[in-house]
Motif scaffolding. Structure first.
Motif, PDB file in Angstrom:
ATOM      1  N   PRO A 108      25.590  84.527  76.672  1.00 49.85           N
ATOM      2  CA  PRO A 108      24.311  84.777  77.331  1.00 49.85           C
ATOM      3  C   PRO A 108      23.845  86.214  77.093  1.00 49.85           C
ATOM      4  N   LEU A 109      22.526  86.394  77.037  1.00 52.28           N
ATOM      5  CA  LEU A 109      21.962  87.734  76.821  1.00 52.28           C
ATOM      6  C   LEU A 109      20.850  87.995  77.840  1.00 52.28           C
ATOM      7  N   PRO A 110      21.210  88.222  79.108  1.00 56.59           N
ATOM      8  CA  PRO A 110      20.180  88.505  80.117  1.00 56.59           C
ATOM      9  C   PRO A 110      19.315  89.711  79.765  1.00 56.59           C
ATOM     10  N   ARG A 111      19.887  90.683  79.049  1.00 55.84           N
ATOM     11  CA  ARG A 111      19.109  91.882  78.690  1.00 55.84           C
ATOM     12  C   ARG A 111      17.906  91.533  77.807  1.00 55.84           C
ATOM     13  N   PHE A 112      18.027  90.419  77.073  1.00 55.12           N
ATOM     14  CA  PHE A 112      16.963  90.026  76.157  1.00 55.12           C
ATOM     15  C   PHE A 112      16.092  88.916  76.750  1.00 55.12           C
ATOM     16  N   THR A 113      16.202  88.698  78.059  1.00 57.47           N
ATOM     17  CA  THR A 113      15.428  87.664  78.731  1.00 57.47           C
ATOM     18  C   THR A 113      14.314  88.317  79.536  1.00 57.47           C
ATOM     19  N   THR A 114      13.073  87.892  79.269  1.00 58.66           N
ATOM     20  CA  THR A 114      11.937  88.459  79.991  1.00 58.66           C
ATOM     21  C   THR A 114      11.039  87.342  80.516  1.00 58.66           C
ATOM     22  N   VAL A 115      10.363  87.638  81.607  1.00 60.58           N
ATOM     23  CA  VAL A 115       9.354  86.742  82.168  1.00 60.58           C
ATOM     24  C   VAL A 115       8.051  87.520  82.151  1.00 60.58           C
ATOM     25  N   GLY A 116       7.145  87.112  81.271  1.00 58.27           N
ATOM     26  CA  GLY A 116       5.997  87.974  81.011  1.00 58.27           C
ATOM     27  C   GLY A 116       6.533  89.241  80.361  1.00 58.27           C
ATOM     28  N   SER A 117       6.262  90.365  80.946  1.00 60.35           N
ATOM     29  CA  SER A 117       6.795  91.622  80.413  1.00 60.35           C
ATOM     30  C   SER A 117       7.955  92.155  81.257  1.00 60.35           C
ATOM     31  N   GLN A 118       8.361  91.384  82.268  1.00 61.23           N
ATOM     32  CA  GLN A 118       9.406  91.850  83.179  1.00 61.23           C
ATOM     33  C   GLN A 118      10.792  91.360  82.766  1.00 61.23           C
ATOM     34  N   VAL A 171      14.273  89.737  83.294  1.00 57.91           N
ATOM     35  CA  VAL A 171      14.681  88.748  84.294  1.00 57.91           C
ATOM     36  C   VAL A 171      15.622  89.361  85.325  1.00 57.91           C
ATOM     37  N   THR A 172      16.334  90.415  84.921  1.00 54.70           N
ATOM     38  CA  THR A 172      17.259  91.074  85.845  1.00 54.70           C
ATOM     39  C   THR A 172      16.530  91.784  86.981  1.00 54.70           C
ATOM     40  N   ASP A 173      15.220  92.012  86.824  1.00 58.03           N
ATOM     41  CA  ASP A 173      14.428  92.593  87.911  1.00 58.03           C
ATOM     42  C   ASP A 173      13.943  91.523  88.886  1.00 58.03           C
ATOM     43  N   LEU A 174      14.045  90.264  88.479  1.00 59.21           N
ATOM     44  CA  LEU A 174      13.485  89.173  89.272  1.00 59.21           C
ATOM     45  C   LEU A 174      14.551  88.312  89.953  1.00 59.21           C
ATOM     46  N   ILE A 175      15.748  88.270  89.370  1.00 57.78           N
ATOM     47  CA  ILE A 175      16.833  87.441  89.899  1.00 57.78           C
ATOM     48  C   ILE A 175      18.077  88.307  90.025  1.00 57.78           C
ATOM     49  N   ASP A 176      18.744  88.257  91.175  1.00 53.46           N
ATOM     50  CA  ASP A 176      19.927  89.102  91.332  1.00 53.46           C
ATOM     51  C   ASP A 176      21.070  88.592  90.449  1.00 53.46           C
ATOM     52  N   GLU A 177      22.032  89.457  90.215  1.00 53.60           N
ATOM     53  CA  GLU A 177      23.085  89.184  89.239  1.00 53.60           C
ATOM     54  C   GLU A 177      23.875  87.927  89.566  1.00 53.60           C
ATOM     55  N   ARG A 233      22.995  85.225  91.283  1.00 53.83           N
ATOM     56  CA  ARG A 233      22.219  84.005  91.051  1.00 53.83           C
ATOM     57  C   ARG A 233      21.997  83.772  89.561  1.00 53.83           C
ATOM     58  N   LEU A 234      21.771  84.845  88.809  1.00 51.34           N
ATOM     59  CA  LEU A 234      21.573  84.717  87.363  1.00 51.34           C
ATOM     60  C   LEU A 234      22.849  84.191  86.697  1.00 51.34           C
ATOM     61  N   ASP A 235      23.987  84.647  87.188  1.00 46.89           N
ATOM     62  CA  ASP A 235      25.259  84.132  86.657  1.00 46.89           C
ATOM     63  C   ASP A 235      25.397  82.632  86.897  1.00 46.89           C
ATOM     64  N   GLU A 236      24.930  82.176  88.050  1.00 50.65           N
ATOM     65  CA  GLU A 236      24.972  80.739  88.348  1.00 50.65           C
ATOM     66  C   GLU A 236      24.088  79.958  87.385  1.00 50.65           C
ATOM     67  N   ILE A 237      22.927  80.507  87.081  1.00 51.01           N
ATOM     68  CA  ILE A 237      22.007  79.845  86.146  1.00 51.01           C
ATOM     69  C   ILE A 237      22.601  79.808  84.742  1.00 51.01           C
ATOM     70  N   ILE A 238      23.239  80.896  84.359  1.00 56.66           N
ATOM     71  CA  ILE A 238      23.880  80.945  83.036  1.00 56.66           C
ATOM     72  C   ILE A 238      25.024  79.938  82.955  1.00 56.66           C
ATOM     73  N   THR A 239      25.810  79.834  84.016  1.00 57.74           N
ATOM     74  CA  THR A 239      26.904  78.860  84.036  1.00 57.74           C
ATOM     75  C   THR A 239      26.364  77.442  83.934  1.00 57.74           C
ATOM     76  N   ARG A 240      25.275  77.168  84.638  1.00 58.57           N
ATOM     77  CA  ARG A 240      24.665  75.838  84.553  1.00 58.57           C
ATOM     78  C   ARG A 240      24.185  75.565  83.127  1.00 58.57           C
ATOM     79  N   THR A 241      23.659  76.600  82.469  1.00 62.15           N
ATOM     80  CA  THR A 241      23.209  76.446  81.087  1.00 62.15           C
ATOM     81  C   THR A 241      24.371  76.090  80.176  1.00 62.15           C
ATOM     82  N   LYS A 242      25.485  76.789  80.341  1.00 65.65           N
ATOM     83  CA  LYS A 242      26.661  76.526  79.504  1.00 65.65           C
ATOM     84  C   LYS A 242      27.153  75.096  79.662  1.00 65.65           C
TER      85      LYS A 242
END
Length: 311
Positions: free
Chosen positions: A180-190, A192-198, A200-209
């Motif tokens: 996973p590359l959260p650093r390269f994930t953006t929503v609009g120009s933001q 994703v790490t500014d919008l979802i806490d670490e 919860r984002l880890d949970e989403i990444i695990t679900r993706t895997k």
């Protein structure tokens, strides 16, 4: 332009439908060991043409003669995953199927570009590459597009935004070892790490895997809509020579510290196939994750080579 899809199951039929509706090739050959299924689905798609407004001609059958002169070939043939099975459990049987299919495809279309969808994806792409004798640029696997699509879909569900505004990239092997590359994930120009806490984002990444396994658990078989659409997106990039940068399983020769394997990396896709591997500037953790993913792919390649030596 002509497309061949090998395997008229759910994934293969979805690839054929998606590409037909794009109206970007003149002919599609849909091949399956079950001739009636291939012919029936091809006819069904042709009967949908007046509704969707495409002029692509679709032919189905079991004889590879109908594939002659194909510019692009998508291989979906193989056993689907069942509950409790990992992608690697499919190795022996699907390697046999992909080997046979590749030889038949190459015999009819020596200049085709091959996209592999069969699982375990990274190693089945390796099998097709070895059997075809093609330059590595003309053999690739569909995985990263699917993984990234799942990731973006889960982010849409979380944030309630349009998927069109979510840009993301996932690298590495297809499955639990993806990077996973959260650093390269953006929503609009933001970011994703500014919008979802670490957490919860880890949970989403695990679900993706585990996205493929989640669907297998619900339906009792592998997904087909998203994988089929992902392969169709690759076909479109090649046929249109659009030079799109998409994550695909490509042959690496030192990029990301890996070599002599097919693994998910960003590539520029065009009429020449994989025309360039794009190297992102990874940090130490991302580099370590990519290395671990490469080690997993290497293990499965080794298992395949052992099986082949024992045959």
């Amino acid at each position: 332009m002509k497309l061949t899809v090998v395997g008229a199951g759910n994934v293969g039929a979805t690839v054929a439908e998606c590409v037909a509706r794009m109206d970007i090739v003149q002919n599609i050959a849909l091949v399956d060991i079950n001739e009636g299924v291939a012919q029936g689905k091809a006819l069904d798609l042709m009967e949908a043409a007046p509704i969707h407004g495409f002029d692509t001609v679709i032919e189905g059958g079991a004889d590879y003669a109908i594939t002659k002169g194909s510019d692009v070939t998508v291989i979906t043939a193989g056993l689907p995953r069942k509950p409790g099975m990992s992608r690697d459990d499919l190795l022996a049987k699907n390697a046999e199927i992909v080997s046979s299919v590749t030889r038949s495809v190459v015999d009819q279309s020596p200049d085709t570009t091959i996209i592999v969808v069969s699982n375990p994806l990274d190693v089945m792409t390796y099998v097709a590459y070895m059997e075809s004798g093609f330059p590595s640029q003309r053999v690739m696997g569909m995985a990263g597009i699917l993984d990234t699509a799942r990731y973006r879909a889960f982010l849409k569900m979380e944030l309630g935004v349009s998927v069109r505004d979510i840009n993301a990239m996932l690298l590495g092997g297809h499955g639990d070892s993806m990077t996973p590359l959260p650093r390269f994930t953006t929503v609009g120009s933001q970011p994703v790490t500014d919008l979802i806490d670490e957490a919860r984002l880890d949970e989403i990444i695990t679900r993706t895997k585990k996205g493929g396994g989640e669907i297998v658990g619900l339906m009792g078989t592998s997904a087909w809509y998203a994988p089929g659409a992902g392969a169709a997106e690759m076909v479109e990039a090649i046929v249109k020579d659009s030079k799109r940068v998409l994550p695909c399983a490509a042959w690496v020769t030192g990029q990301y510290g890996l070599e002599d394997m097919f693994i998910g990396v960003p590539v520029k896709l065009g009429r020449g196939g994989v025309e360039e591997i794009v190297e992102l500037d990874l940090n130490d953790k991302e580099t370590a994750d990519m290395k671990a993913s490469g080690e997993h792919v290497r293990e499965v390649i080794g298992a395949y080579e052992n099986l082949k030596a024992q045959a």
